[in-house]
Design an enzyme around this catalytic site. Structure first.
Site, PDB file in Angstrom:
ATOM      1  N   ARG A 306       0.833  -1.201   0.000  1.00 44.61           N
ATOM      2  CA  ARG A 306       0.000   0.000   0.000  1.00 44.61           C
ATOM      3  C   ARG A 306       0.872   1.257   0.000  1.00 44.61           C
ATOM      4  O   ARG A 306       0.525   2.261  -0.622  1.00 44.61           O
ATOM      5  CB  ARG A 306      -0.972   0.013   1.181  1.00 44.61           C
ATOM      6  CG  ARG A 306      -1.895   1.225   1.204  1.00 44.61           C
ATOM      7  CD  ARG A 306      -3.041   1.090   2.183  1.00 44.61           C
ATOM      8  NE  ARG A 306      -4.106   0.234   1.674  1.00 44.61           N
ATOM      9  CZ  ARG A 306      -5.143   0.657   0.959  1.00 44.61           C
ATOM     10  NH1 ARG A 306      -5.278   1.928   0.662  1.00 44.61           N
ATOM     11  NH2 ARG A 306      -6.054  -0.185   0.539  1.00 44.61           N
ATOM     12  N   GLU A 718      -9.614   5.947   7.033  1.00 45.10           N
ATOM     13  CA  GLU A 718      -8.188   6.203   7.006  1.00 45.10           C
ATOM     14  C   GLU A 718      -7.760   7.543   6.408  1.00 45.10           C
ATOM     15  O   GLU A 718      -6.836   8.173   6.919  1.00 45.10           O
ATOM     16  CB  GLU A 718      -7.481   5.066   6.258  1.00 45.10           C
ATOM     17  CG  GLU A 718      -7.512   3.775   7.051  1.00 45.10           C
ATOM     18  CD  GLU A 718      -7.084   2.588   6.218  1.00 45.10           C
ATOM     19  OE1 GLU A 718      -6.003   2.061   6.458  1.00 45.10           O
ATOM     20  OE2 GLU A 718      -7.849   2.209   5.309  1.00 45.10           O
TER      21      GLU A 718
END
Ligand SMILES: Cc1cc2nc3c(=O)[nH]c(=O)nc-3n(C[C@H](O)[C@H](O)[C@H](O)COP(=O)(O)OP(=O)(O)OC[C@H]3O[C@@H](n4cnc5c(N)ncnc54)[C@H](O)[C@@H]3O)c2cc1C
Ligand code: FES
Ligand code: FES
Lengths: 767, 482
Positions: A306, A718
């Site tokens: 990621r 997030e």
């Protein structure tokens, strides 16, 4: 309407029960985990007999007493449940104790004799690199030719950035209560973000099958990724003690144990080079990502992936090369935390943008805007996904205007000109964050919706409620689906007995995935009911026969939209359904469509969509003490069509401040033996109310429904975290102002008072 | 001999006799007690060390005017006997008898003040105390009141909004009628005094100073405590209890202050919140320092006597007290003596206290007119943090502008709080100029050899200490208010 009101009611009255608040089963034992104080050592010998003999001590276990597999690695099986011949980090679990009281557990722990033979330990990334201590093979992702791009560029910069670890500091520490049942059955009440994995691993250590383990999760007192894999540990230990004693056992880590034993956000060391033209337009970027994985893999590779996928953040980089290595050290295995690698990567690319502006003497916002993703071909990421209609430029303009960015930058310059011991700094940073698990198969969810004959509804889904308002959103989705008031819907505790094989509640995906699964279950039920309703209407109202397509669920009733007056209250209709032998239970399933990610090639469409958000932060820096205070923050967030704006606003404000903590006061330190020094709130400082900027505006950009998700909403958990970087770069701006914005400050993350003072000193003329 | 305490738990009178109870020991914290009750699980443990506020409860007791005074405290630090004669209110007590929510609770719901909800009971109790004691709190006061309640989810903003809403609402209250009967019940609880001996520890609870002196005279190994914010950690976090505890928290004379011509005499058992109120006008540098001392919950119980008693190198009250020339009044069966604070602190967590003595009061002289006094605290986080370096500085200038007297006191720079003799010397006879401040700062390098630890490196400490003198100059140079 405040949909979370029902949950909140239990919180504000103290009724909401967390695992440790549940009524204690009779014959409950308390569990204690005995850990290693050595970072790396051979266990020469140990003696548990004295501890076992103490009255009131029910069990003292070592790895030899594990009936199943001594393994709790979630992805790669490289993590022991209890150490065997060797300990590989300080804080590693070695023995387990169950006793009548915690006091007795402690006494028993004092009776355990272990002989360790210390071995050399690797405690820093640099040491790991020198020793070539890798957790797995390095990876590369590239597009274009970064080397050539860098060579051809008119300007080049390069440097190294270090980002620090971060402790989750969920308010509720890791906790688990296990209650043994008949035969080998075990019920596990855990504060876990991933009930199915907790079930699988607990079954694994016990050597039993998954259908013998039920994991139930009512709510978590915060998770932030720290209970995605590492709640499993406490659950496995508790299950082992419960099995060994045949009695209910509870383990609750105290704060210091929790901080010492569990993993953190990965610290990164990032080497970078960037080439750009005289307008600040990026030509090429090369990154070397090095992360500290700790002693085992945990989710480190997914986290690194990621990071690689967010190395661009909001900017089009025509030539990009990212080399990534995850290093093995003798520290607790680092793990998921809000942002999951994204924050570290964004810190690096934002550092580059910031440096370009300084290098060229331009306003950083201008340089950022110039590099935003735009129309084709400047809308394809370095991993091949098209960024559809990025709203970045409009958002930046809108935020600059609403926050008086330009006026305040001038005012800050004026302030700086006439103050000797203070500086102000301002920065605007954007976030483009990809939503989906990059481990593609995880993008699935299940649900089980039950309607009772009195017309009330119980919803079961695989997600866990941990403060993100998931259950309130699910309730809203179900209420809208059935046309019922929210009060008629109850969302049950999450249980592996009702929804199997679920994915973790993580990657901000909780309501996207579970909401869709719930909606699918509701659609199935509605279809079934719609087919049965014409007969009901015919019996009640006579006349022409209704057709199933015309049946609607609205205002607490079921009606034929073509025949006014042909309407039955939902509750009555359900009694009818029951009498007419219609099944009122349905499961739902959802998998995210349209995504496809070729991990090996590093190419494809890993994300369902992107979330965009931006912040402007202004800080006041005291040059004498290194203290930085946030003066004002403005956030503009593009979140699709919000199911519940009150919840989303809270996620933004909370995520931002957590990000500020990572960037400023939250510093993890170990001693030379690899023992955590910052193991308590006394020494590890997360933001308090005093750190909230006195002026704090949050605007949700309205009216952009997101295609292909529940109600056009977007994930929220997030992305706001990374807005904390605006505070970090505002501090850098203030530091850089002391040298007329001409020189590049030394600046890593976190920017503690000490780091700031050092950075200021190095900038001083004549040094 | 019975070792009994009586208090109100919510509306219910409770009496515990530690002698008859195998279950509870007086060294238990209030939190341990509450969580052992099946119907009081609302109060949470987030850290067990005073830092997070999840365990916040409110104590009500009659104040000097005979009204109920409400203070938010950390139940994880308080020894159970300290609630004797008080009302303990937890989150379960706030609903009105008719079942409706307290305005504080309603506001938290209306403004999304809970996410995961684990911090919520503590936050609610902090807001409740604010609602009772300071209904007109400013935005800054709201923040300050909440600094001892960590919330990892909300970013606090929703909680501020909730606070504003409920404070705006605090009008005529439904509780008032109940308060009269609560007061009567509390007033009917007689002071209790006892000594308790358990398996490994001793707990003594005198109700007068004479008794206290007599007890410690008989057993000089007893550790006196007031607020227990320091000692309780030794017992419950480090599992290293002292041989015995002498709980001074019930002695009224130690909690009183009086004023003499030249000085304020502050009882060693006065809470820091109380002290701050007393010295606001007369000793502003001390008051400012106390504002940044711990959290509201800590300041409500921690005492001046306790801060002096710890002799911690980063004790925050110490530099300011020394700058003001404070002295410590010590009492024992043998009598009483007064020692200047700077002579009393002898080393790392070591004082000149003699066996059988307790700190009875701190004598704080009024500063002469024209004295320039400031106190500073440098910590990694602005609120609720331990100082990396702290300092308090005082200058007296002659009529011709030259420095006649200088006191430069630093904490965090050596094993104990002390004056910087060399730097002080460098200032004498000089004009108060930047050059003088810089010269004094340079001399600090010889005055102190600080250590590196988790809060900061030695280099950082040196740099900051020097910078603080510059800051002092900048804040007090001519043209600035003295
Ligand atoms: C969360 C938290 C935050 C804190 N923040 C700060 C801070 O910002 N600044 C700071 O300086 N400190 C701080 N402290 C430490 C502590 O609160 C202070 O030192 C406080 O002043 C202690 O007061 P007390 O009454 O609670 O002491 P106690 O715990 O009751 O006693 C402390 C010590 O002094 C001795 N003692 C107490 N009273 C007497 C007496 N009458 N005679 C002789 N000896 C006595 C005791 O034996 C004991 O050794 C903090 C503590 C916590 C838990
Ligand atoms: S539990 Fe954290 S302050 Fe008491
Ligand atoms: S709501 Fe989760 S910690 Fe405050």
């Amino acid at each position: 309407m405040n949909l979370s009101a029902e949950n909140a009611l239990y919180y504000v009255t103290g009724e909401a029960a967390f695992v440790d608040d549940m009524p204690e089963p009779s014959r409950l034992l308390h569990g204690l985990v005995v850990t290693s104080a050595e970072a790396h050592a051979r266990i020469r010998s140990f003696d548990l007999e004295a501890a076992r003999r103490l009255p009131g001590v029910a069990a003292v276990l070592s790895s030899r007493d594990i009936p199943g597999h001594n393994q709790m690695g979630p992805v790669i099986r490289d993590e022991l449940c209890l150490a065997e011949q060797e300990v590989t980090f300080a804080g590693q679990a070695v023995f387990l104790i169950a006793a009548e009281t915690m006091e007795l557990c402690r006494q028993a722990a004092a009776e355990i004799r272990v002989e360790y033979e210390p071995l050399p330990a690797i405690l820093s990334l640099e040491q790991a690199m020198e020793a070539q201590s890798l957790l797995g093979p390095p990876r590369t992702m590239c597009r274009g030719d970064a080397e050539a791009g860098l060579r051809a560029a008119a300007h080049r910069i390069s440097g190294t950035l270090r980002t620090g670890a971060q402790e989750h500091w969920y308010l509720e520490t890791q906790v688990c209560l296990c209650v043994p049942g008949e035969g080998r059955e075990m019920t596990v009440y855990s504060s876990t973000q991933h009930p199915s994995e907790t079930q699988a691993l607990a079954a694994g250590v016990l050597g039993i099958s998954r259908n013998e383990v039920a994991v139930e999760v009512k709510r978590l007192g915060g998770g932030f990724g720290g209970k995605e894999t590492q709640a499993n540990h406490t659950a496995c230990w508790t299950a082992l003690l419960s099995r060994a004693t045949g009695r209910p056992v509870k383990i609750r880590l105290n704060r210091d144990q929790d901080m010492i034993m569990t993993g953190k956000r990965h610290r990164f060391r990032i080497g970078y080079s960037a080439g750009f033209d005289s307008d600040g337009l990026l030509q090429a970027v090369r990154f070397d990502f090095h992360s500290d994985g700790g002693a085992a893999s945990d989710l480190s590779f997914a986290i690194m992936e990621r990071a690689m996928l967010h190395a661009d953040n909001a900017y089009f980089v025509p030539n990009m090369e990212i080399r990534a290595s995850v290093w093995k050290t003798n520290l607790p295995s680092n793990t998921a935390m809000r942002g999951f690698g994204g924050p570290q990567a964004m810190a690096a690319i934002e550092t580059i943008l910031d440096r370009i502006a300084r290098h060229l003497g331009k306003d950083p916002l201008e340089v950022r805007k110039r590099n935003f993703y735009r129309h084709a071909p400047g809308n394809v990421t370095h991993y091949g996904q098209t960024v559809v209609e990025p709203p970045l430029s409009e958002m930046a303009d809108r935020l600059a205007a609403s926050s008086d960015y330009h006026t305040r930058r001038r005012a800050a310059a004026d302030f700086n000109a006439c103050h000797e011991f203070f500086r102000k700094g301002i920065a605007l940073t954007p976030v483009k964050f990809g939503i989906s698990f990059t481990t593609t198969f995880l993008n699935q969810a299940g649900a089980l919706v039950l309607i009772y004959a009195d017309g009330t509804v119980a919803v079961n889904h695989g997600g866990t409620e941990m403060g993100q308002g998931l259950n309130a959103k699910i309730q809203a989705i179900a209420a809208a689906g059935f046309g019922l008031p929210a009060g008629q819907i109850k969302v049950n505790a999450t249980s592996t007995s009702r929804v199997p094989n679920t994915s973790p509640t993580a990657a901000s995906s909780g309501s996207d995935l579970n909401g869709m699964a719930v909606r699918n279950a509701i659609e199935t039920l509605k279809q079934r009911i719609a087919e049965a309703m014409p007969a009901v209407f015919a019996d009640r109202f006579g006349g022409e026969k209704s057709s199933a397509e015309d049946i609607v669920f609205e205002g607490g009733c079921i009606q034929d939209r073509r025949r006014p007056g042909c309407s039955v209250p939902f509750s009555e209709a359900m009694r009818e359904m029951n009498l007419r032998q219609v099944s009122l239970a349905a499961s739902g399933f959802y998998r995210t469509p349209d995504i496809g990610w070729d991990k090996a090639r590093g190419w494809g469409k890993p994300f369902h969509y992107y979330v965009y958000t931006m912040a402007v932060s202004e800080v006041l820096l005291d040059l004498l003490t290194g203290e930085a205070r946030l003066l004002r923050v403005d956030i503009l967030h593009e979140g699709g069509r919000s199911i519940e704006p009150g919840i989303d606003r809270g996620q933004i404000e909370g995520g931002f401040l957590q990000g500020v903590g990572w960037c400023t006061t939250e510093e993890i330190k170990w001693d030379e033996g690899g023992r955590l020094l910052t193991h308590s709130p006394d020494t590890y400082k997360i933001p308090t109310s005093g750190d909230v900027p006195p002026v704090f505006h949050v605007e949700l950009l309205e009216g952009r429904p997101n295609p292909g998700t529940v109600h056009g909403s977007k994930a929220i958990g997030e992305p706001p975290f990374m807005l904390g970087l605006s505070a970090w770069l505002a501090i850098k701006d203030a530091i850089s102002a002391t040298a007329g914005h001409r020189e590049e400050p030394d600046f890593d993350l976190p920017a503690t008072g000490e780091a700031i003072l050092l950075s200021l000193q190095r900038l001083k003329p004549g040094r | 001999m019975p070792s009994t305490i009586s208090f109100l738990l919510g509306r219910k009178p409770v009496t515990i006799d530690f002698c008859g109870s195998a279950a509870w020991s007086p060294a238990w914290t209030l939190l341990q007690y509450l969580r052992s009750l099946p119907d009081r699980k609302g109060t949470k443990e987030g850290c067990g060390q005073g830092d997070c506020g999840a365990c916040t409860v409110v104590l009500a007791e009659p104040d000097r005017e005979g009204r109920l005074k409400y203070s938010a405290v950390n139940s994880c630090l308080l020894f159970l006997p300290m609630v004797h004669g008080r009302q303990v209110l937890t989150v379960e007590d706030l609903k009105f008898p008719d079942g409706s929510l307290h305005p504080v609770q309603q506001a938290m719901i209306d403004h999304y003040g809970s996410q995961c909800g684990f911090c919520t009971p503590g936050v609610v109790m902090t807001l409740f105390a604010l609602f009772k004691q300071k209904p007109h709190a400013s935005a800054a006061e709201i923040r300050s009141a909440l600094a001892g309640n960590l919330c990892r989810c909300t970013g606090y903003q929703p909680i501020f909004r909730a606070a504003q809403q409920c404070l705006a609402l605090s009008g005529p209250e439904r509780e008032s009628s109940e308060e009269g009967s609560t007061l009567a019940e509390l007033n009917s609880i007689p002071p209790a005094e006892w000594e308790w001996t358990g398996k490994s520890e001793i707990y003594c609870r005198p109700k007068s100073l004479e008794q206290a002196l007599e007890m410690i005279g008989r057993n000089p190994t007893l550790s006196p405590v007031h607020g227990a914010t320091d000692l309780s950690l030794q017992v419950h976090l480090k599992h290293n209890p002292p041989p015995g505890i002498l709980d001074l928290s019930a002695i009224p004379e130690l909690r009183a202050s009086r004023q003499e011509k030249e000085e304020l005499i502050l009882g060693s058992g006065m809470s820091l919140s109380d002290v701050a109120g007393h010295v606001r006008r007369t000793h502003p540098a001390l008051e400012e320092m106390l504002q940044r001392f711990g959290s509201a919950q800590i300041r409500n119980v921690a005492t001046l006597g306790g801060n002096v008693g710890t002799a911690s190198p980063i004790g925050d009250a110490l530099p300011a007290l020394m700058a003001y020339g404070a002295a410590v009044e010590l009492k024992s069966l043998a009598g009483s003596r007064t020692v200047p604070l700077s002579d009393f602190i002898l080393g790392y967590r070591r004082t000149g206290i003699a066996p059988g003595e307790i700190i009875a009061a701190v004598r704080l002289p009024f500063p002469p007119p024209g004295a320039r006094i400031r106190a500073y605290k440098v910590s990694r986080r602005h609120d609720v943090d331990i100082s990396t370096v702290n300092g308090a500085f005082r200058l007296q200038l002659d009529s011709d502008g030259r420095i006649r007297e200088a006191r430069l006191v630093f904490g965090g720079m050596s094993p104990f709080t002390r004056r910087a003799a060399g730097a002080e010397q460098a200032l004498l006879g000089k004009e108060w100029s930047r050059a003088a401040a810089e010269e004094a700062a340079a001399r600090l390098q010889e005055d102190f050899q600080p250590i590196s630890d988790v809060r900061g490196s030695a280099g950082f400490r040196r740099q900051v200490a020097a910078n603080l003198l510059l800051k002092f100059w900048s804040d007090t140079r001519s043209g600035q208010a003295p």
